[in-house]
Write a protein that holds these residues in place. Sequence first.
Motif, PDB file in Angstrom:
ATOM      1  N   LEU A 108      12.495 -20.057  25.700  1.00 47.18           N
ATOM      2  CA  LEU A 108      12.395 -20.656  24.396  1.00 47.18           C
ATOM      3  C   LEU A 108      12.368 -19.334  23.322  1.00 47.18           C
ATOM      4  CD1 LEU A 108      13.232 -22.615  22.149  1.00 47.18           C
ATOM      5  CD2 LEU A 108      10.798 -23.155  22.212  1.00 47.18           C
ATOM      6  N   HIS A 109      11.297 -18.607  23.695  1.00 44.22           N
ATOM      7  CA  HIS A 109      10.965 -17.660  22.891  1.00 44.22           C
ATOM      8  C   HIS A 109      12.268 -16.359  22.763  1.00 44.22           C
ATOM      9  CE1 HIS A 109       9.338 -13.709  21.943  1.00 44.22           C
ATOM     10  NE2 HIS A 109       8.490 -14.294  21.056  1.00 44.22           N
ATOM     11  N   HIS A 110      12.762 -16.196  24.190  1.00 40.04           N
ATOM     12  CA  HIS A 110      13.895 -15.375  24.284  1.00 40.04           C
ATOM     13  C   HIS A 110      15.109 -15.938  23.515  1.00 40.04           C
ATOM     14  CE1 HIS A 110      16.533 -12.170  25.827  1.00 40.04           C
ATOM     15  NE2 HIS A 110      17.154 -13.267  26.426  1.00 40.04           N
ATOM     16  N   ARG A 111      15.518 -17.093  23.706  1.00 38.59           N
ATOM     17  CA  ARG A 111      16.595 -17.727  23.074  1.00 38.59           C
ATOM     18  C   ARG A 111      16.713 -17.662  21.511  1.00 38.59           C
ATOM     19  NH1 ARG A 111      16.693 -21.478  27.335  1.00 38.59           N
ATOM     20  NH2 ARG A 111      15.208 -22.843  25.883  1.00 38.59           N
ATOM     21  N   LEU A 112      15.446 -17.921  20.956  1.00 32.31           N
ATOM     22  CA  LEU A 112      15.074 -17.744  19.445  1.00 32.31           C
ATOM     23  C   LEU A 112      15.257 -16.255  18.908  1.00 32.31           C
ATOM     24  CD1 LEU A 112      12.101 -20.194  18.874  1.00 32.31           C
ATOM     25  CD2 LEU A 112      14.429 -20.514  18.063  1.00 32.31           C
ATOM     26  N   ALA A 113      14.938 -15.307  19.990  1.00 25.98           N
ATOM     27  CA  ALA A 113      15.113 -13.911  19.570  1.00 25.98           C
ATOM     28  C   ALA A 113      16.474 -13.518  19.330  1.00 25.98           C
ATOM     29  CB  ALA A 113      14.227 -13.037  20.513  1.00 25.98           C
ATOM     30  N   LEU A 114      17.170 -14.032  20.283  1.00 25.08           N
ATOM     31  CA  LEU A 114      18.807 -13.841  20.228  1.00 25.08           C
ATOM     32  C   LEU A 114      19.383 -14.612  19.057  1.00 25.08           C
ATOM     33  CD1 LEU A 114      19.540 -14.401  23.969  1.00 25.08           C
ATOM     34  CD2 LEU A 114      19.415 -12.044  22.747  1.00 25.08           C
ATOM     35  N   ALA A 115      18.850 -15.778  18.778  1.00 24.89           N
ATOM     36  CA  ALA A 115      19.349 -16.344  17.515  1.00 24.89           C
ATOM     37  C   ALA A 115      18.920 -15.582  16.277  1.00 24.89           C
ATOM     38  CB  ALA A 115      18.809 -17.887  17.330  1.00 24.89           C
ATOM     39  N   LEU A 116      17.886 -15.050  16.048  1.00 29.98           N
ATOM     40  CA  LEU A 116      17.556 -14.489  15.031  1.00 29.98           C
ATOM     41  C   LEU A 116      18.333 -13.219  14.956  1.00 29.98           C
ATOM     42  CD1 LEU A 116      13.506 -14.928  15.469  1.00 29.98           C
ATOM     43  CD2 LEU A 116      14.956 -15.780  13.392  1.00 29.98           C
ATOM     44  N   ALA A 117      18.335 -12.375  16.205  1.00 29.50           N
ATOM     45  CA  ALA A 117      19.313 -11.173  15.970  1.00 29.50           C
ATOM     46  C   ALA A 117      20.816 -11.373  15.581  1.00 29.50           C
ATOM     47  CB  ALA A 117      19.443 -10.588  17.463  1.00 29.50           C
ATOM     48  N   ARG A 118      21.172 -12.639  15.892  1.00 31.58           N
ATOM     49  CA  ARG A 118      22.504 -12.833  15.208  1.00 31.58           C
ATOM     50  C   ARG A 118      22.717 -13.189  13.844  1.00 31.58           C
ATOM     51  NH1 ARG A 118      22.796 -15.796  20.056  1.00 31.58           N
ATOM     52  NH2 ARG A 118      21.956 -17.958  19.322  1.00 31.58           N
ATOM     53  N   LEU A 119      21.345 -13.628  13.430  1.00 30.88           N
ATOM     54  CA  LEU A 119      21.211 -13.799  11.804  1.00 30.88           C
ATOM     55  C   LEU A 119      20.846 -12.489  10.951  1.00 30.88           C
ATOM     56  CD1 LEU A 119      19.197 -17.059  12.057  1.00 30.88           C
ATOM     57  CD2 LEU A 119      21.764 -16.833  11.082  1.00 30.88           C
ATOM     58  N   GLY A 120      20.877 -11.358  11.945  1.00 26.06           N
ATOM     59  CA  GLY A 120      20.643 -10.132  11.406  1.00 26.06           C
ATOM     60  C   GLY A 120      19.105  -9.677  11.315  1.00 26.06           C
TER      61      GLY A 120
END
Length: 177
Positions: A108-120
Amino acid sequence: MNRPDDDALSPTARLFVGLWPDDETRQALHDHQALWQWGRSAVPTRRERLHMTLHFLGDWPRELVPALVQGLAVPFEPFTLRLDDAGVWRNGIARVGPVEPPAPLLALHHRLALALARLGLVPASGRFAPHVTLARGAAQAMPPRRPPSIVWPVAGYALVESDLRPPASYRIRAVYG
């Protein structure tokens, strides 16, 4: 306590993504916290503020929060988190956490990090140390002799806003899961 509409007060919102405990888990955390011996400088976390931060986001323009709410929706499967370790870090943070973080938490932590990266947003680098902060300024605190045994059924995660005006409080902006 009623506060004026936060959106009218500040152009930004101070946000984090975290695990928000259910009432039973929050009570177990509070009960464990009560077993500690606190030094004079310790400032225990108020019961209603106990949580586990997954990613601290900082100040966000309020007009971007709706896009953030959508962008943080990632695949999630409920899991059980065992909080079975307690101690004080060198910076005076008294905390409780898992001896071995479960794979679903790390995923979950990793998936959220990827989502945040997509948001800049570039998530904080470094090792993720999952924990619940029980107190700050607690360098002299002593945890109970027996380790904690808190079983937290994690049913979702949340986007949370911090209001630092006294008395500091949290406001759930979105719940996922």
